[in-house]
Design a protein around this motif. Sequence first.
Motif, mmCIF file in Angstrom:
data_model
loop_
_atom_site.group_PDB
_atom_site.id
_atom_site.type_symbol
_atom_site.label_atom_id
_atom_site.label_comp_id
_atom_site.label_asym_id
_atom_site.label_seq_id
_atom_site.Cartn_x
_atom_site.Cartn_y
_atom_site.Cartn_z
ATOM 1 N N UNK A 156 0.447 -1.831 0.192
ATOM 2 C CA UNK A 156 -0.237 -0.326 0.065
ATOM 3 C C UNK A 156 0.515 1.110 -0.440
ATOM 4 N N UNK A 157 1.695 1.374 0.711
ATOM 5 C CA UNK A 157 2.882 2.759 1.343
ATOM 6 C C UNK A 157 3.234 2.920 -0.024
ATOM 7 N N UNK A 158 3.600 1.813 -0.722
ATOM 8 C CA UNK A 158 5.005 1.809 -1.907
ATOM 9 C C UNK A 158 3.970 2.645 -3.319
ATOM 10 N N UNK A 159 2.652 2.300 -3.313
ATOM 11 C CA UNK A 159 1.861 2.036 -4.568
ATOM 12 C C UNK A 159 0.977 3.345 -3.873
ATOM 13 N N UNK A 160 0.903 4.218 -3.011
ATOM 14 C CA UNK A 160 0.316 5.260 -2.328
ATOM 15 C C UNK A 160 0.921 6.685 -3.169
ATOM 16 N N UNK A 161 2.243 6.668 -3.032
ATOM 17 C CA UNK A 161 3.099 7.562 -3.739
ATOM 18 C C UNK A 161 2.955 8.575 -4.593
ATOM 19 N N UNK A 162 2.913 7.273 -5.620
ATOM 20 C CA UNK A 162 2.612 7.689 -7.100
ATOM 21 C C UNK A 162 0.962 7.140 -7.769
ATOM 22 N N UNK A 163 0.198 7.441 -7.196
ATOM 23 C CA UNK A 163 -1.134 7.838 -7.001
ATOM 24 C C UNK A 163 -1.799 9.221 -6.864
ATOM 25 N N UNK A 164 -0.551 9.142 -4.913
ATOM 26 C CA UNK A 164 -1.050 10.902 -4.900
ATOM 27 C C UNK A 164 -0.882 11.625 -5.796
ATOM 28 N N UNK A 165 0.726 11.405 -6.212
ATOM 29 C CA UNK A 165 1.393 12.399 -6.848
ATOM 30 C C UNK A 165 0.190 12.787 -8.188
ATOM 31 N N UNK A 166 -0.231 11.271 -9.341
ATOM 32 C CA UNK A 166 -0.893 11.326 -10.308
ATOM 33 C C UNK A 166 -1.516 12.500 -9.574
ATOM 34 N N UNK A 167 -2.797 12.371 -9.099
ATOM 35 C CA UNK A 167 -3.862 12.659 -8.931
ATOM 36 C C UNK A 167 -4.080 13.927 -8.736
ATOM 37 N N UNK A 168 -2.962 14.362 -7.966
ATOM 38 C CA UNK A 168 -2.820 15.495 -6.955
ATOM 39 C C UNK A 168 -2.527 16.510 -8.606
ATOM 40 N N UNK A 169 -1.418 16.224 -9.784
ATOM 41 C CA UNK A 169 -1.493 16.888 -10.984
ATOM 42 C C UNK A 169 -2.486 16.758 -11.463
ATOM 43 N N UNK A 170 -3.266 15.902 -11.750
ATOM 44 C CA UNK A 170 -4.624 15.919 -12.163
ATOM 45 C C UNK A 170 -5.494 16.665 -11.829
ATOM 46 N N UNK A 171 -5.871 16.456 -10.498
ATOM 47 C CA UNK A 171 -7.538 17.270 -10.211
ATOM 48 C C UNK A 171 -6.614 18.473 -10.560
ATOM 49 N N UNK A 172 -5.790 19.169 -10.651
ATOM 50 C CA UNK A 172 -5.031 20.739 -10.471
ATOM 51 C C UNK A 172 -5.176 21.024 -11.512
ATOM 52 N N UNK A 173 -5.527 20.327 -12.360
ATOM 53 C CA UNK A 173 -4.949 20.546 -13.765
ATOM 54 C C UNK A 173 -6.948 20.977 -14.198
ATOM 55 N N UNK A 174 -7.705 19.604 -13.674
ATOM 56 C CA UNK A 174 -9.118 19.768 -14.268
ATOM 57 C C UNK A 174 -9.349 20.801 -13.371
ATOM 58 N N UNK A 175 -9.253 21.251 -12.428
ATOM 59 C CA UNK A 175 -9.910 22.814 -12.183
ATOM 60 C C UNK A 175 -10.226 23.526 -12.575
ATOM 61 N N UNK A 176 -8.842 23.927 -13.424
ATOM 62 C CA UNK A 176 -9.076 24.952 -14.117
ATOM 63 C C UNK A 176 -9.749 24.808 -15.522
ATOM 64 N N UNK A 177 -10.143 23.740 -15.661
ATOM 65 C CA UNK A 177 -11.392 23.233 -17.408
ATOM 66 C C UNK A 177 -12.462 23.945 -16.732
ATOM 67 N N UNK A 178 -12.749 24.938 -18.297
ATOM 68 C CA UNK A 178 -14.411 25.151 -18.853
ATOM 69 C C UNK A 178 -15.412 24.768 -17.845
ATOM 70 N N UNK A 179 -15.743 23.629 -17.947
ATOM 71 C CA UNK A 179 -16.990 23.347 -17.005
ATOM 72 C C UNK A 179 -16.648 23.370 -15.307
#
Lengths: 316, 333
Positions: free
Chosen positions: B208-231
């Motif tokens: 869990x811990x070893x897989x965790x970090x990548x999921x956090x970073x990936x999702x953080x970047x994605x949701x940050x970018x998604x927040x700027x979408x027109x919708x």
Amino acid sequence: MIKLNNLVATYTTERGQVNAVDGINIALPSGKIIGIAGESGCGKSTLLKVIYGDLIYPLALTSGNVEYGFTGDRGTEVTTRDIKEYWFRRISYIPQASMSSLNPVIRIRRQFVDFQGNVVDEAKILAEVREYVRSLDLPAEAIDAYPHQLSGGMRQRIMVAMGTFFKPDIILADEPTTALDVVVQKSILMLLMDIQEQMENTILFVSHDMGVHYQLTHKMLIMYAAKVVEFGDSEDVFSTSLHPYTKMLTDSLPTIGDDHIREGVSGRPPSLWDELVGCRFAARCPLATEICRQQEPALLEHKPGHFSACHHADQV
Amino acid sequence: MGLIQYIVSRVGAYLIVLFVGVTITFFLPRLMPSDPIEGYIAQMQNQAGQSMNPETIEELRTSMRKLYGLEGSIVDQYVDYIKRVFISFDFGPSLASYPKPVSEFIFTALPWTLGLLGTALVVSWLIGNIIGLVAGFYHNSRWATLLEIFGVILYPIPYYILALVLILLFAYIWPIFPLSTTILPGPITWEKINSIIYNSFLPALTLVLAGFGWNILGMKALSFANKEEGYVTFARLKGTPSRTIMFSYVFRNSILPQITALALSIGGVFNGALLTEILFSYPGLGLLMRTAIGSGDFNLLYGTIIMSIVSVATAALIIDLVYPLLDPRIRFR
């Protein structure tokens, strides 16, 4: 009457602060379609944001306020302070068609109800939405679709439907037809005009396209470098303009049968970062004299209901 | 129509992956210069002091070839092998514990690996994505930065280092968990389930811990970018409540690439699981594979390798088939 009282809106950037709307003081009549025109960066969209009350970092209202001319739920007049509570009920917003403003992964009907607070009877509201959507020449099933299943024109009709469903007093439209082809563009504009005629709301319509303004608007507001330079009935503004900038804008429009080469407005607007003295248009103005370079012209009512900020308004 | 096409193409790709994988496991050992039977005979001759006569050797050779499935031309062997693997799931007998069939070992070990890996994967993916979503959505707050730092620290640590650290901390210095897995034989009772959870906790925590970090970073970047979408902007201007925006708008759109990322990462996580099992002596496929290598049990080794290919490919297929449920653009093309 929507009163814009001495509005100054400021963006905070790494370089410092810049006023994208710099001292706008004017009263806009209710129940009219008001066009806002000007070059890119003149503050049109910022003015819309300020009027909508969407003041989030880095944009802030440094001075002034807007009085919307209607009373709110508490019986007091609504101003910039509490306009957010009336979003989409009394004041709505129709975004640019090019911006994908619909969530691609949830159905449109969900997006119709997810902003209406505690929806008690969703089925009833959806039935009303269906009825309303049908009245706008859309199939009622369109709201059961996902956005990618509709054409660009249908999507923009949906946006118009969302923006007008509550019969708001004020509708702000920021280039709502920019990315559409001319045929669809025309149908959307006709739709907006019909709706306005029925509901008698105030539409503030931002566009680059002077031709669209000419067809659609009752009143025109011309902006230049964060200021209002001219305001009046569209007919007057287009035919007997009182500001050289407006004159240059309208002269650049082509007319059928006239094959003269059109001249654009030469030069560039001043940088808002510089300290601006005198008339902001002076450097590009054919009528500019010494007074223009030294003293800033005030926005004055030269003819009844026709305002202009020019020292030489009588010579235009 | 688009959906059926999508499913057919995914299942087709799945079958091709299996076939290629199984084919490679067949040919790879046969490319080695050494012949296991000749090696075995040479070993026996040495033990017997070179006293075996040629007929006995020839007899031995034939019977062993038959036993190992090495009769006939390489094409015959291949066809036979494919038939055995795909139709009867037979990998031959184990060489170290002859004549117990390899498949029996595999089916004892498989549930352990699938249980551990499946639980760890789901937990780390879900929690990692939720943390990433919060960190990306509230990117201005100090908590978001803290969560992101947590991800940055965790993500580069390899499985085996993390496993060793956890063993050292929680099984040696502060012994609240067992050093290696011991599970009582016998029927499933509450006591046994408890013991399985207790014994699996540290290996699962590692994954869990070893897989965790990548999921956090990936999702953080994605949701940050998604927040700027027109919708998202439009939803905010509509007055949609912040929580609805976070889940129905930002999360629902950002999770799609994360599902693809999960399918792609499953192979890597499987590798990590094998290593983790070895370090914790956890009775799954990884430990079985290590035993097979240690005892030169070729059949068992190939069996575990093929099983690994099947597990990873199947998991990826399942994720691919779940994807259209979340993305209407594939469901209604």
